[in-house]
Design a protein around this motif. Structure first.
Motif, PDB file in Angstrom:
ATOM      1  N   THR A  69       2.289   1.336  -1.244  1.00  0.00           N
ATOM      2  CA  THR A  69       1.369   0.394  -1.454  1.00  0.00           C
ATOM      3  C   THR A  69       0.989   0.561  -3.154  1.00  0.00           C
ATOM      4  O   THR A  69       0.584  -0.514  -3.724  1.00  0.00           O
ATOM      5  CB  THR A  69       0.110   0.465  -0.680  1.00  0.00           C
ATOM      6  OG1 THR A  69       0.385   0.133   0.660  1.00  0.00           O
ATOM      7  CG2 THR A  69      -0.997  -0.376  -0.968  1.00  0.00           C
ATOM      8  N   TYR A  70       0.762   1.777  -3.490  1.00  0.00           N
ATOM      9  CA  TYR A  70       0.690   1.820  -4.754  1.00  0.00           C
ATOM     10  C   TYR A  70       1.819   1.442  -5.922  1.00  0.00           C
ATOM     11  O   TYR A  70       1.552   0.510  -6.594  1.00  0.00           O
ATOM     12  CB  TYR A  70       0.516   3.330  -5.154  1.00  0.00           C
ATOM     13  CG  TYR A  70       0.610   3.868  -6.614  1.00  0.00           C
ATOM     14  CD1 TYR A  70      -0.457   3.790  -7.666  1.00  0.00           C
ATOM     15  CD2 TYR A  70       2.138   4.160  -6.967  1.00  0.00           C
ATOM     16  CE1 TYR A  70      -0.170   4.165  -8.983  1.00  0.00           C
ATOM     17  CE2 TYR A  70       2.093   4.423  -8.570  1.00  0.00           C
ATOM     18  CZ  TYR A  70       0.957   4.396  -9.250  1.00  0.00           C
ATOM     19  OH  TYR A  70       1.107   4.786 -10.621  1.00  0.00           O
ATOM     20  N   ASP A  71       2.881   1.388  -5.384  1.00  0.00           N
ATOM     21  CA  ASP A  71       4.084   0.715  -5.920  1.00  0.00           C
ATOM     22  C   ASP A  71       4.032  -0.716  -6.115  1.00  0.00           C
ATOM     23  O   ASP A  71       4.218  -1.315  -7.175  1.00  0.00           O
ATOM     24  CB  ASP A  71       5.435   1.165  -5.347  1.00  0.00           C
ATOM     25  CG  ASP A  71       5.748   2.552  -5.380  1.00  0.00           C
ATOM     26  OD1 ASP A  71       5.431   3.310  -6.359  1.00  0.00           O
ATOM     27  OD2 ASP A  71       6.448   3.026  -4.296  1.00  0.00           O
ATOM     28  N   ALA A  72       3.536  -1.225  -4.996  1.00  0.00           N
ATOM     29  CA  ALA A  72       3.240  -2.733  -4.852  1.00  0.00           C
ATOM     30  C   ALA A  72       2.009  -3.125  -5.890  1.00  0.00           C
ATOM     31  O   ALA A  72       2.293  -4.141  -6.378  1.00  0.00           O
ATOM     32  CB  ALA A  72       3.024  -3.251  -3.540  1.00  0.00           C
ATOM     33  N   GLN A  73       0.953  -2.541  -5.762  1.00  0.00           N
ATOM     34  CA  GLN A  73      -0.010  -2.768  -6.528  1.00  0.00           C
ATOM     35  C   GLN A  73       0.267  -2.767  -8.121  1.00  0.00           C
ATOM     36  O   GLN A  73      -0.220  -3.469  -9.013  1.00  0.00           O
ATOM     37  CB  GLN A  73      -1.297  -1.820  -6.214  1.00  0.00           C
ATOM     38  CG  GLN A  73      -1.757  -2.055  -4.825  1.00  0.00           C
ATOM     39  CD  GLN A  73      -3.055  -1.099  -4.462  1.00  0.00           C
ATOM     40  OE1 GLN A  73      -3.008  -0.032  -4.935  1.00  0.00           O
ATOM     41  NE2 GLN A  73      -3.850  -1.563  -3.384  1.00  0.00           N
ATOM     42  N   LEU A  74       1.004  -1.790  -8.415  1.00  0.00           N
ATOM     43  CA  LEU A  74       1.328  -1.429  -9.750  1.00  0.00           C
ATOM     44  C   LEU A  74       2.188  -2.622 -10.275  1.00  0.00           C
ATOM     45  O   LEU A  74       2.082  -3.202 -11.285  1.00  0.00           O
ATOM     46  CB  LEU A  74       2.208  -0.178  -9.890  1.00  0.00           C
ATOM     47  CG  LEU A  74       2.582   0.293 -11.236  1.00  0.00           C
ATOM     48  CD1 LEU A  74       1.101   0.608 -12.063  1.00  0.00           C
ATOM     49  CD2 LEU A  74       3.403   1.568 -11.313  1.00  0.00           C
ATOM     50  N   ALA A  75       2.961  -3.120  -9.392  1.00  0.00           N
ATOM     51  CA  ALA A  75       4.049  -4.344  -9.756  1.00  0.00           C
ATOM     52  C   ALA A  75       3.043  -5.660  -9.878  1.00  0.00           C
ATOM     53  O   ALA A  75       3.317  -6.492 -10.550  1.00  0.00           O
ATOM     54  CB  ALA A  75       5.132  -4.537  -8.799  1.00  0.00           C
ATOM     55  N   ALA A  76       1.968  -5.505  -8.942  1.00  0.00           N
ATOM     56  CA  ALA A  76       0.992  -6.935  -9.092  1.00  0.00           C
ATOM     57  C   ALA A  76      -0.059  -6.822 -10.173  1.00  0.00           C
ATOM     58  O   ALA A  76      -0.690  -7.833 -10.146  1.00  0.00           O
ATOM     59  CB  ALA A  76       0.342  -6.996  -7.786  1.00  0.00           C
ATOM     60  N   GLY A  77      -0.311  -5.414 -10.821  1.00  0.00           N
ATOM     61  CA  GLY A  77      -1.330  -5.380 -11.788  1.00  0.00           C
ATOM     62  C   GLY A  77      -2.528  -5.237 -10.903  1.00  0.00           C
ATOM     63  O   GLY A  77      -3.659  -5.547 -11.541  1.00  0.00           O
ATOM     64  N   THR A  78      -2.731  -4.546  -9.818  1.00  0.00           N
ATOM     65  CA  THR A  78      -3.633  -4.756  -9.163  1.00  0.00           C
ATOM     66  C   THR A  78      -3.941  -3.351  -8.351  1.00  0.00           C
ATOM     67  O   THR A  78      -4.377  -3.242  -7.226  1.00  0.00           O
ATOM     68  CB  THR A  78      -3.818  -5.872  -7.765  1.00  0.00           C
ATOM     69  OG1 THR A  78      -2.544  -5.372  -7.002  1.00  0.00           O
ATOM     70  CG2 THR A  78      -3.525  -7.102  -8.283  1.00  0.00           C
ATOM     71  N   VAL A  79      -3.864  -2.243  -9.223  1.00  0.00           N
ATOM     72  CA  VAL A  79      -3.882  -0.878  -8.690  1.00  0.00           C
ATOM     73  C   VAL A  79      -5.292  -0.538  -8.291  1.00  0.00           C
ATOM     74  O   VAL A  79      -6.269  -0.521  -9.032  1.00  0.00           O
ATOM     75  CB  VAL A  79      -3.383   0.098  -9.619  1.00  0.00           C
ATOM     76  CG1 VAL A  79      -3.545   1.570  -9.144  1.00  0.00           C
ATOM     77  CG2 VAL A  79      -1.908  -0.003  -9.892  1.00  0.00           C
ATOM     78  N   GLN A  80      -5.567  -0.181  -7.019  1.00  0.00           N
ATOM     79  CA  GLN A  80      -6.468   0.346  -6.324  1.00  0.00           C
ATOM     80  C   GLN A  80      -6.645   1.915  -6.249  1.00  0.00           C
ATOM     81  O   GLN A  80      -5.716   2.351  -5.759  1.00  0.00           O
ATOM     82  CB  GLN A  80      -7.018  -0.325  -5.045  1.00  0.00           C
ATOM     83  CG  GLN A  80      -6.913  -1.993  -5.304  1.00  0.00           C
ATOM     84  CD  GLN A  80      -8.130  -2.555  -6.276  1.00  0.00           C
ATOM     85  OE1 GLN A  80      -9.239  -1.754  -6.298  1.00  0.00           O
ATOM     86  NE2 GLN A  80      -8.063  -3.406  -7.105  1.00  0.00           N
ATOM     87  N   PRO A  81      -8.072   2.553  -6.320  1.00  0.00           N
ATOM     88  CA  PRO A  81      -8.059   3.712  -5.816  1.00  0.00           C
ATOM     89  C   PRO A  81      -7.556   4.203  -4.438  1.00  0.00           C
ATOM     90  O   PRO A  81      -7.944   3.581  -3.682  1.00  0.00           O
ATOM     91  CB  PRO A  81      -9.483   4.482  -6.104  1.00  0.00           C
ATOM     92  CG  PRO A  81     -10.008   3.117  -7.095  1.00  0.00           C
ATOM     93  CD  PRO A  81      -9.062   2.047  -6.466  1.00  0.00           C
ATOM     94  N   MET A  82      -6.780   5.296  -4.282  1.00  0.00           N
ATOM     95  CA  MET A  82      -6.331   5.617  -2.821  1.00  0.00           C
ATOM     96  C   MET A  82      -7.639   6.320  -2.083  1.00  0.00           C
ATOM     97  O   MET A  82      -8.380   6.760  -3.043  1.00  0.00           O
ATOM     98  CB  MET A  82      -5.313   6.595  -2.856  1.00  0.00           C
ATOM     99  CG  MET A  82      -4.012   6.205  -3.157  1.00  0.00           C
ATOM    100  SD  MET A  82      -2.722   7.502  -3.382  1.00  0.00           S
ATOM    101  CE  MET A  82      -1.247   6.688  -3.990  1.00  0.00           C
ATOM    102  N   PRO A  83      -7.569   6.122  -0.984  1.00  0.00           N
ATOM    103  CA  PRO A  83      -9.013   6.882  -0.007  1.00  0.00           C
ATOM    104  C   PRO A  83      -8.421   8.427  -0.439  1.00  0.00           C
ATOM    105  O   PRO A  83      -7.649   8.891   0.008  1.00  0.00           O
ATOM    106  CB  PRO A  83      -8.578   6.532   1.423  1.00  0.00           C
ATOM    107  CG  PRO A  83      -7.888   5.238   1.264  1.00  0.00           C
ATOM    108  CD  PRO A  83      -7.042   5.335   0.069  1.00  0.00           C
ATOM    109  N   ALA A  84      -9.645   9.120  -0.816  1.00  0.00           N
ATOM    110  CA  ALA A  84      -9.247  10.501  -1.253  1.00  0.00           C
ATOM    111  C   ALA A  84      -8.970  11.398  -0.155  1.00  0.00           C
ATOM    112  O   ALA A  84      -8.053  12.176  -0.194  1.00  0.00           O
ATOM    113  CB  ALA A  84     -10.661  10.987  -1.926  1.00  0.00           C
TER     114      ALA A  84
END
Length: 253
Positions: free
Chosen positions: A136-151
């Protein structure tokens, strides 16, 4: 096995993180967008990889105890966005349905059979949570929409990686060493490397320094062990060469 989330929590997280994954894919400018953290992959490749993985592990869990896994489905995923997202949602539900049906203690084939993590549905569910989390991080990075992960999920992810990917009876081919990971959220883990292999170890009572240590947020540590961040992104103390050797190590069991 180090502490883990409850089985019901793992299944819920697979569902929640998969929804976040689909949202990131839908937000991207194109399925041909490159995935910076997976060199050579497009977003379409990433969806194919994760969806195929969900389907394969569903078959693995359903098969139960086995000496070898079932063959992977070589079918190509759809190329159009809506159809691809529907295919991935179906892939994810196949895995969740299999996990719900068999329950946490159902034994099955796993590639980490010699490690700390159990070869059962619980171990598979935990592994898939973090597979989806990082992709999901990878996809968000590709989309330019990176969100914090639940700690709390990232914290479990660091422990799961040590239990699964860094857990082996293959002899460490270098001088014995200890590696400490310290999350700024207040959790630490120790990995021991020696002639018996690589194993998560209890933290010593005397807080003796490890051969090398890495400090960062749980998310940073998780992305580091998964190869998305480098030592330059963390606070490193001690012999950095141990990390270089650990990253390059391909143990034969």
């Amino acid at each position: 096995m180090t502490e883990s989330l409850e089985y019901s929590d793992l299944l819920q997280l697979i569902d929640e993180r998969s929804a976040a994954f689909r949202d990131a894919v839908a937000a991207a400018p194109s399925l041909d967008a490159p995935v910076p953290s997976c060199p050579g992959w497009t977003l379409s490749d990433l969806v194919q990889h994760l969806g195929t993985g969900q389907r394969w592990w569903a078959a693995v869990v359903a098969a139960g105890p086995a000496e070898a896994p079932p063959a992977k489905d070589a079918a190509e995923a759809p190329r159009e966005l809506d159809a691809l997202l529907a295919w991935y949602a179906e892939s994810n539900e196949l895995l969740l349905s299999a996990l719900r049906e068999v329950g946490p203690e159902r034994a099955c084939w796993t590639w980490w059979r010699a490690g700390v993590s159990p070869s059962n549905a619980r171990g598979v569910a935990r592994r898939r949570v973090h597979e989806v989390l990082v992709h999901t991080y990878d996809a968000q990075l590709a989309a330019g929409t990176v969100q914090p992960m639940p700690a709390h999920v990232a914290l479990d992810g660091v422990a799961e990686f040590l239990d699964t990917c860094n857990s082996t009876p293959a002899a460490w081919p270098h001088e014995a060493a200890t590696v400490r990971y310290h999350a700024t959220e207040g959790r630490s883990w120790l990995l021991a490397l020696d002639g018996t292999g690589a194993w998560p170890a209890p933290l010593p009572d005397d807080a003796a320094p490890a051969t090398v240590s890495a400090t960062g947020t749980a998310e940073q540590l998780l992305l580091f062990v998964w190869g998305r961040l480098t030592m330059s992104d963390l606070k490193i103390e001690g012999d950095r060469q141990v990390f270089e050797r650990l990253i390059a190590w391909e143990p034969e069991e």
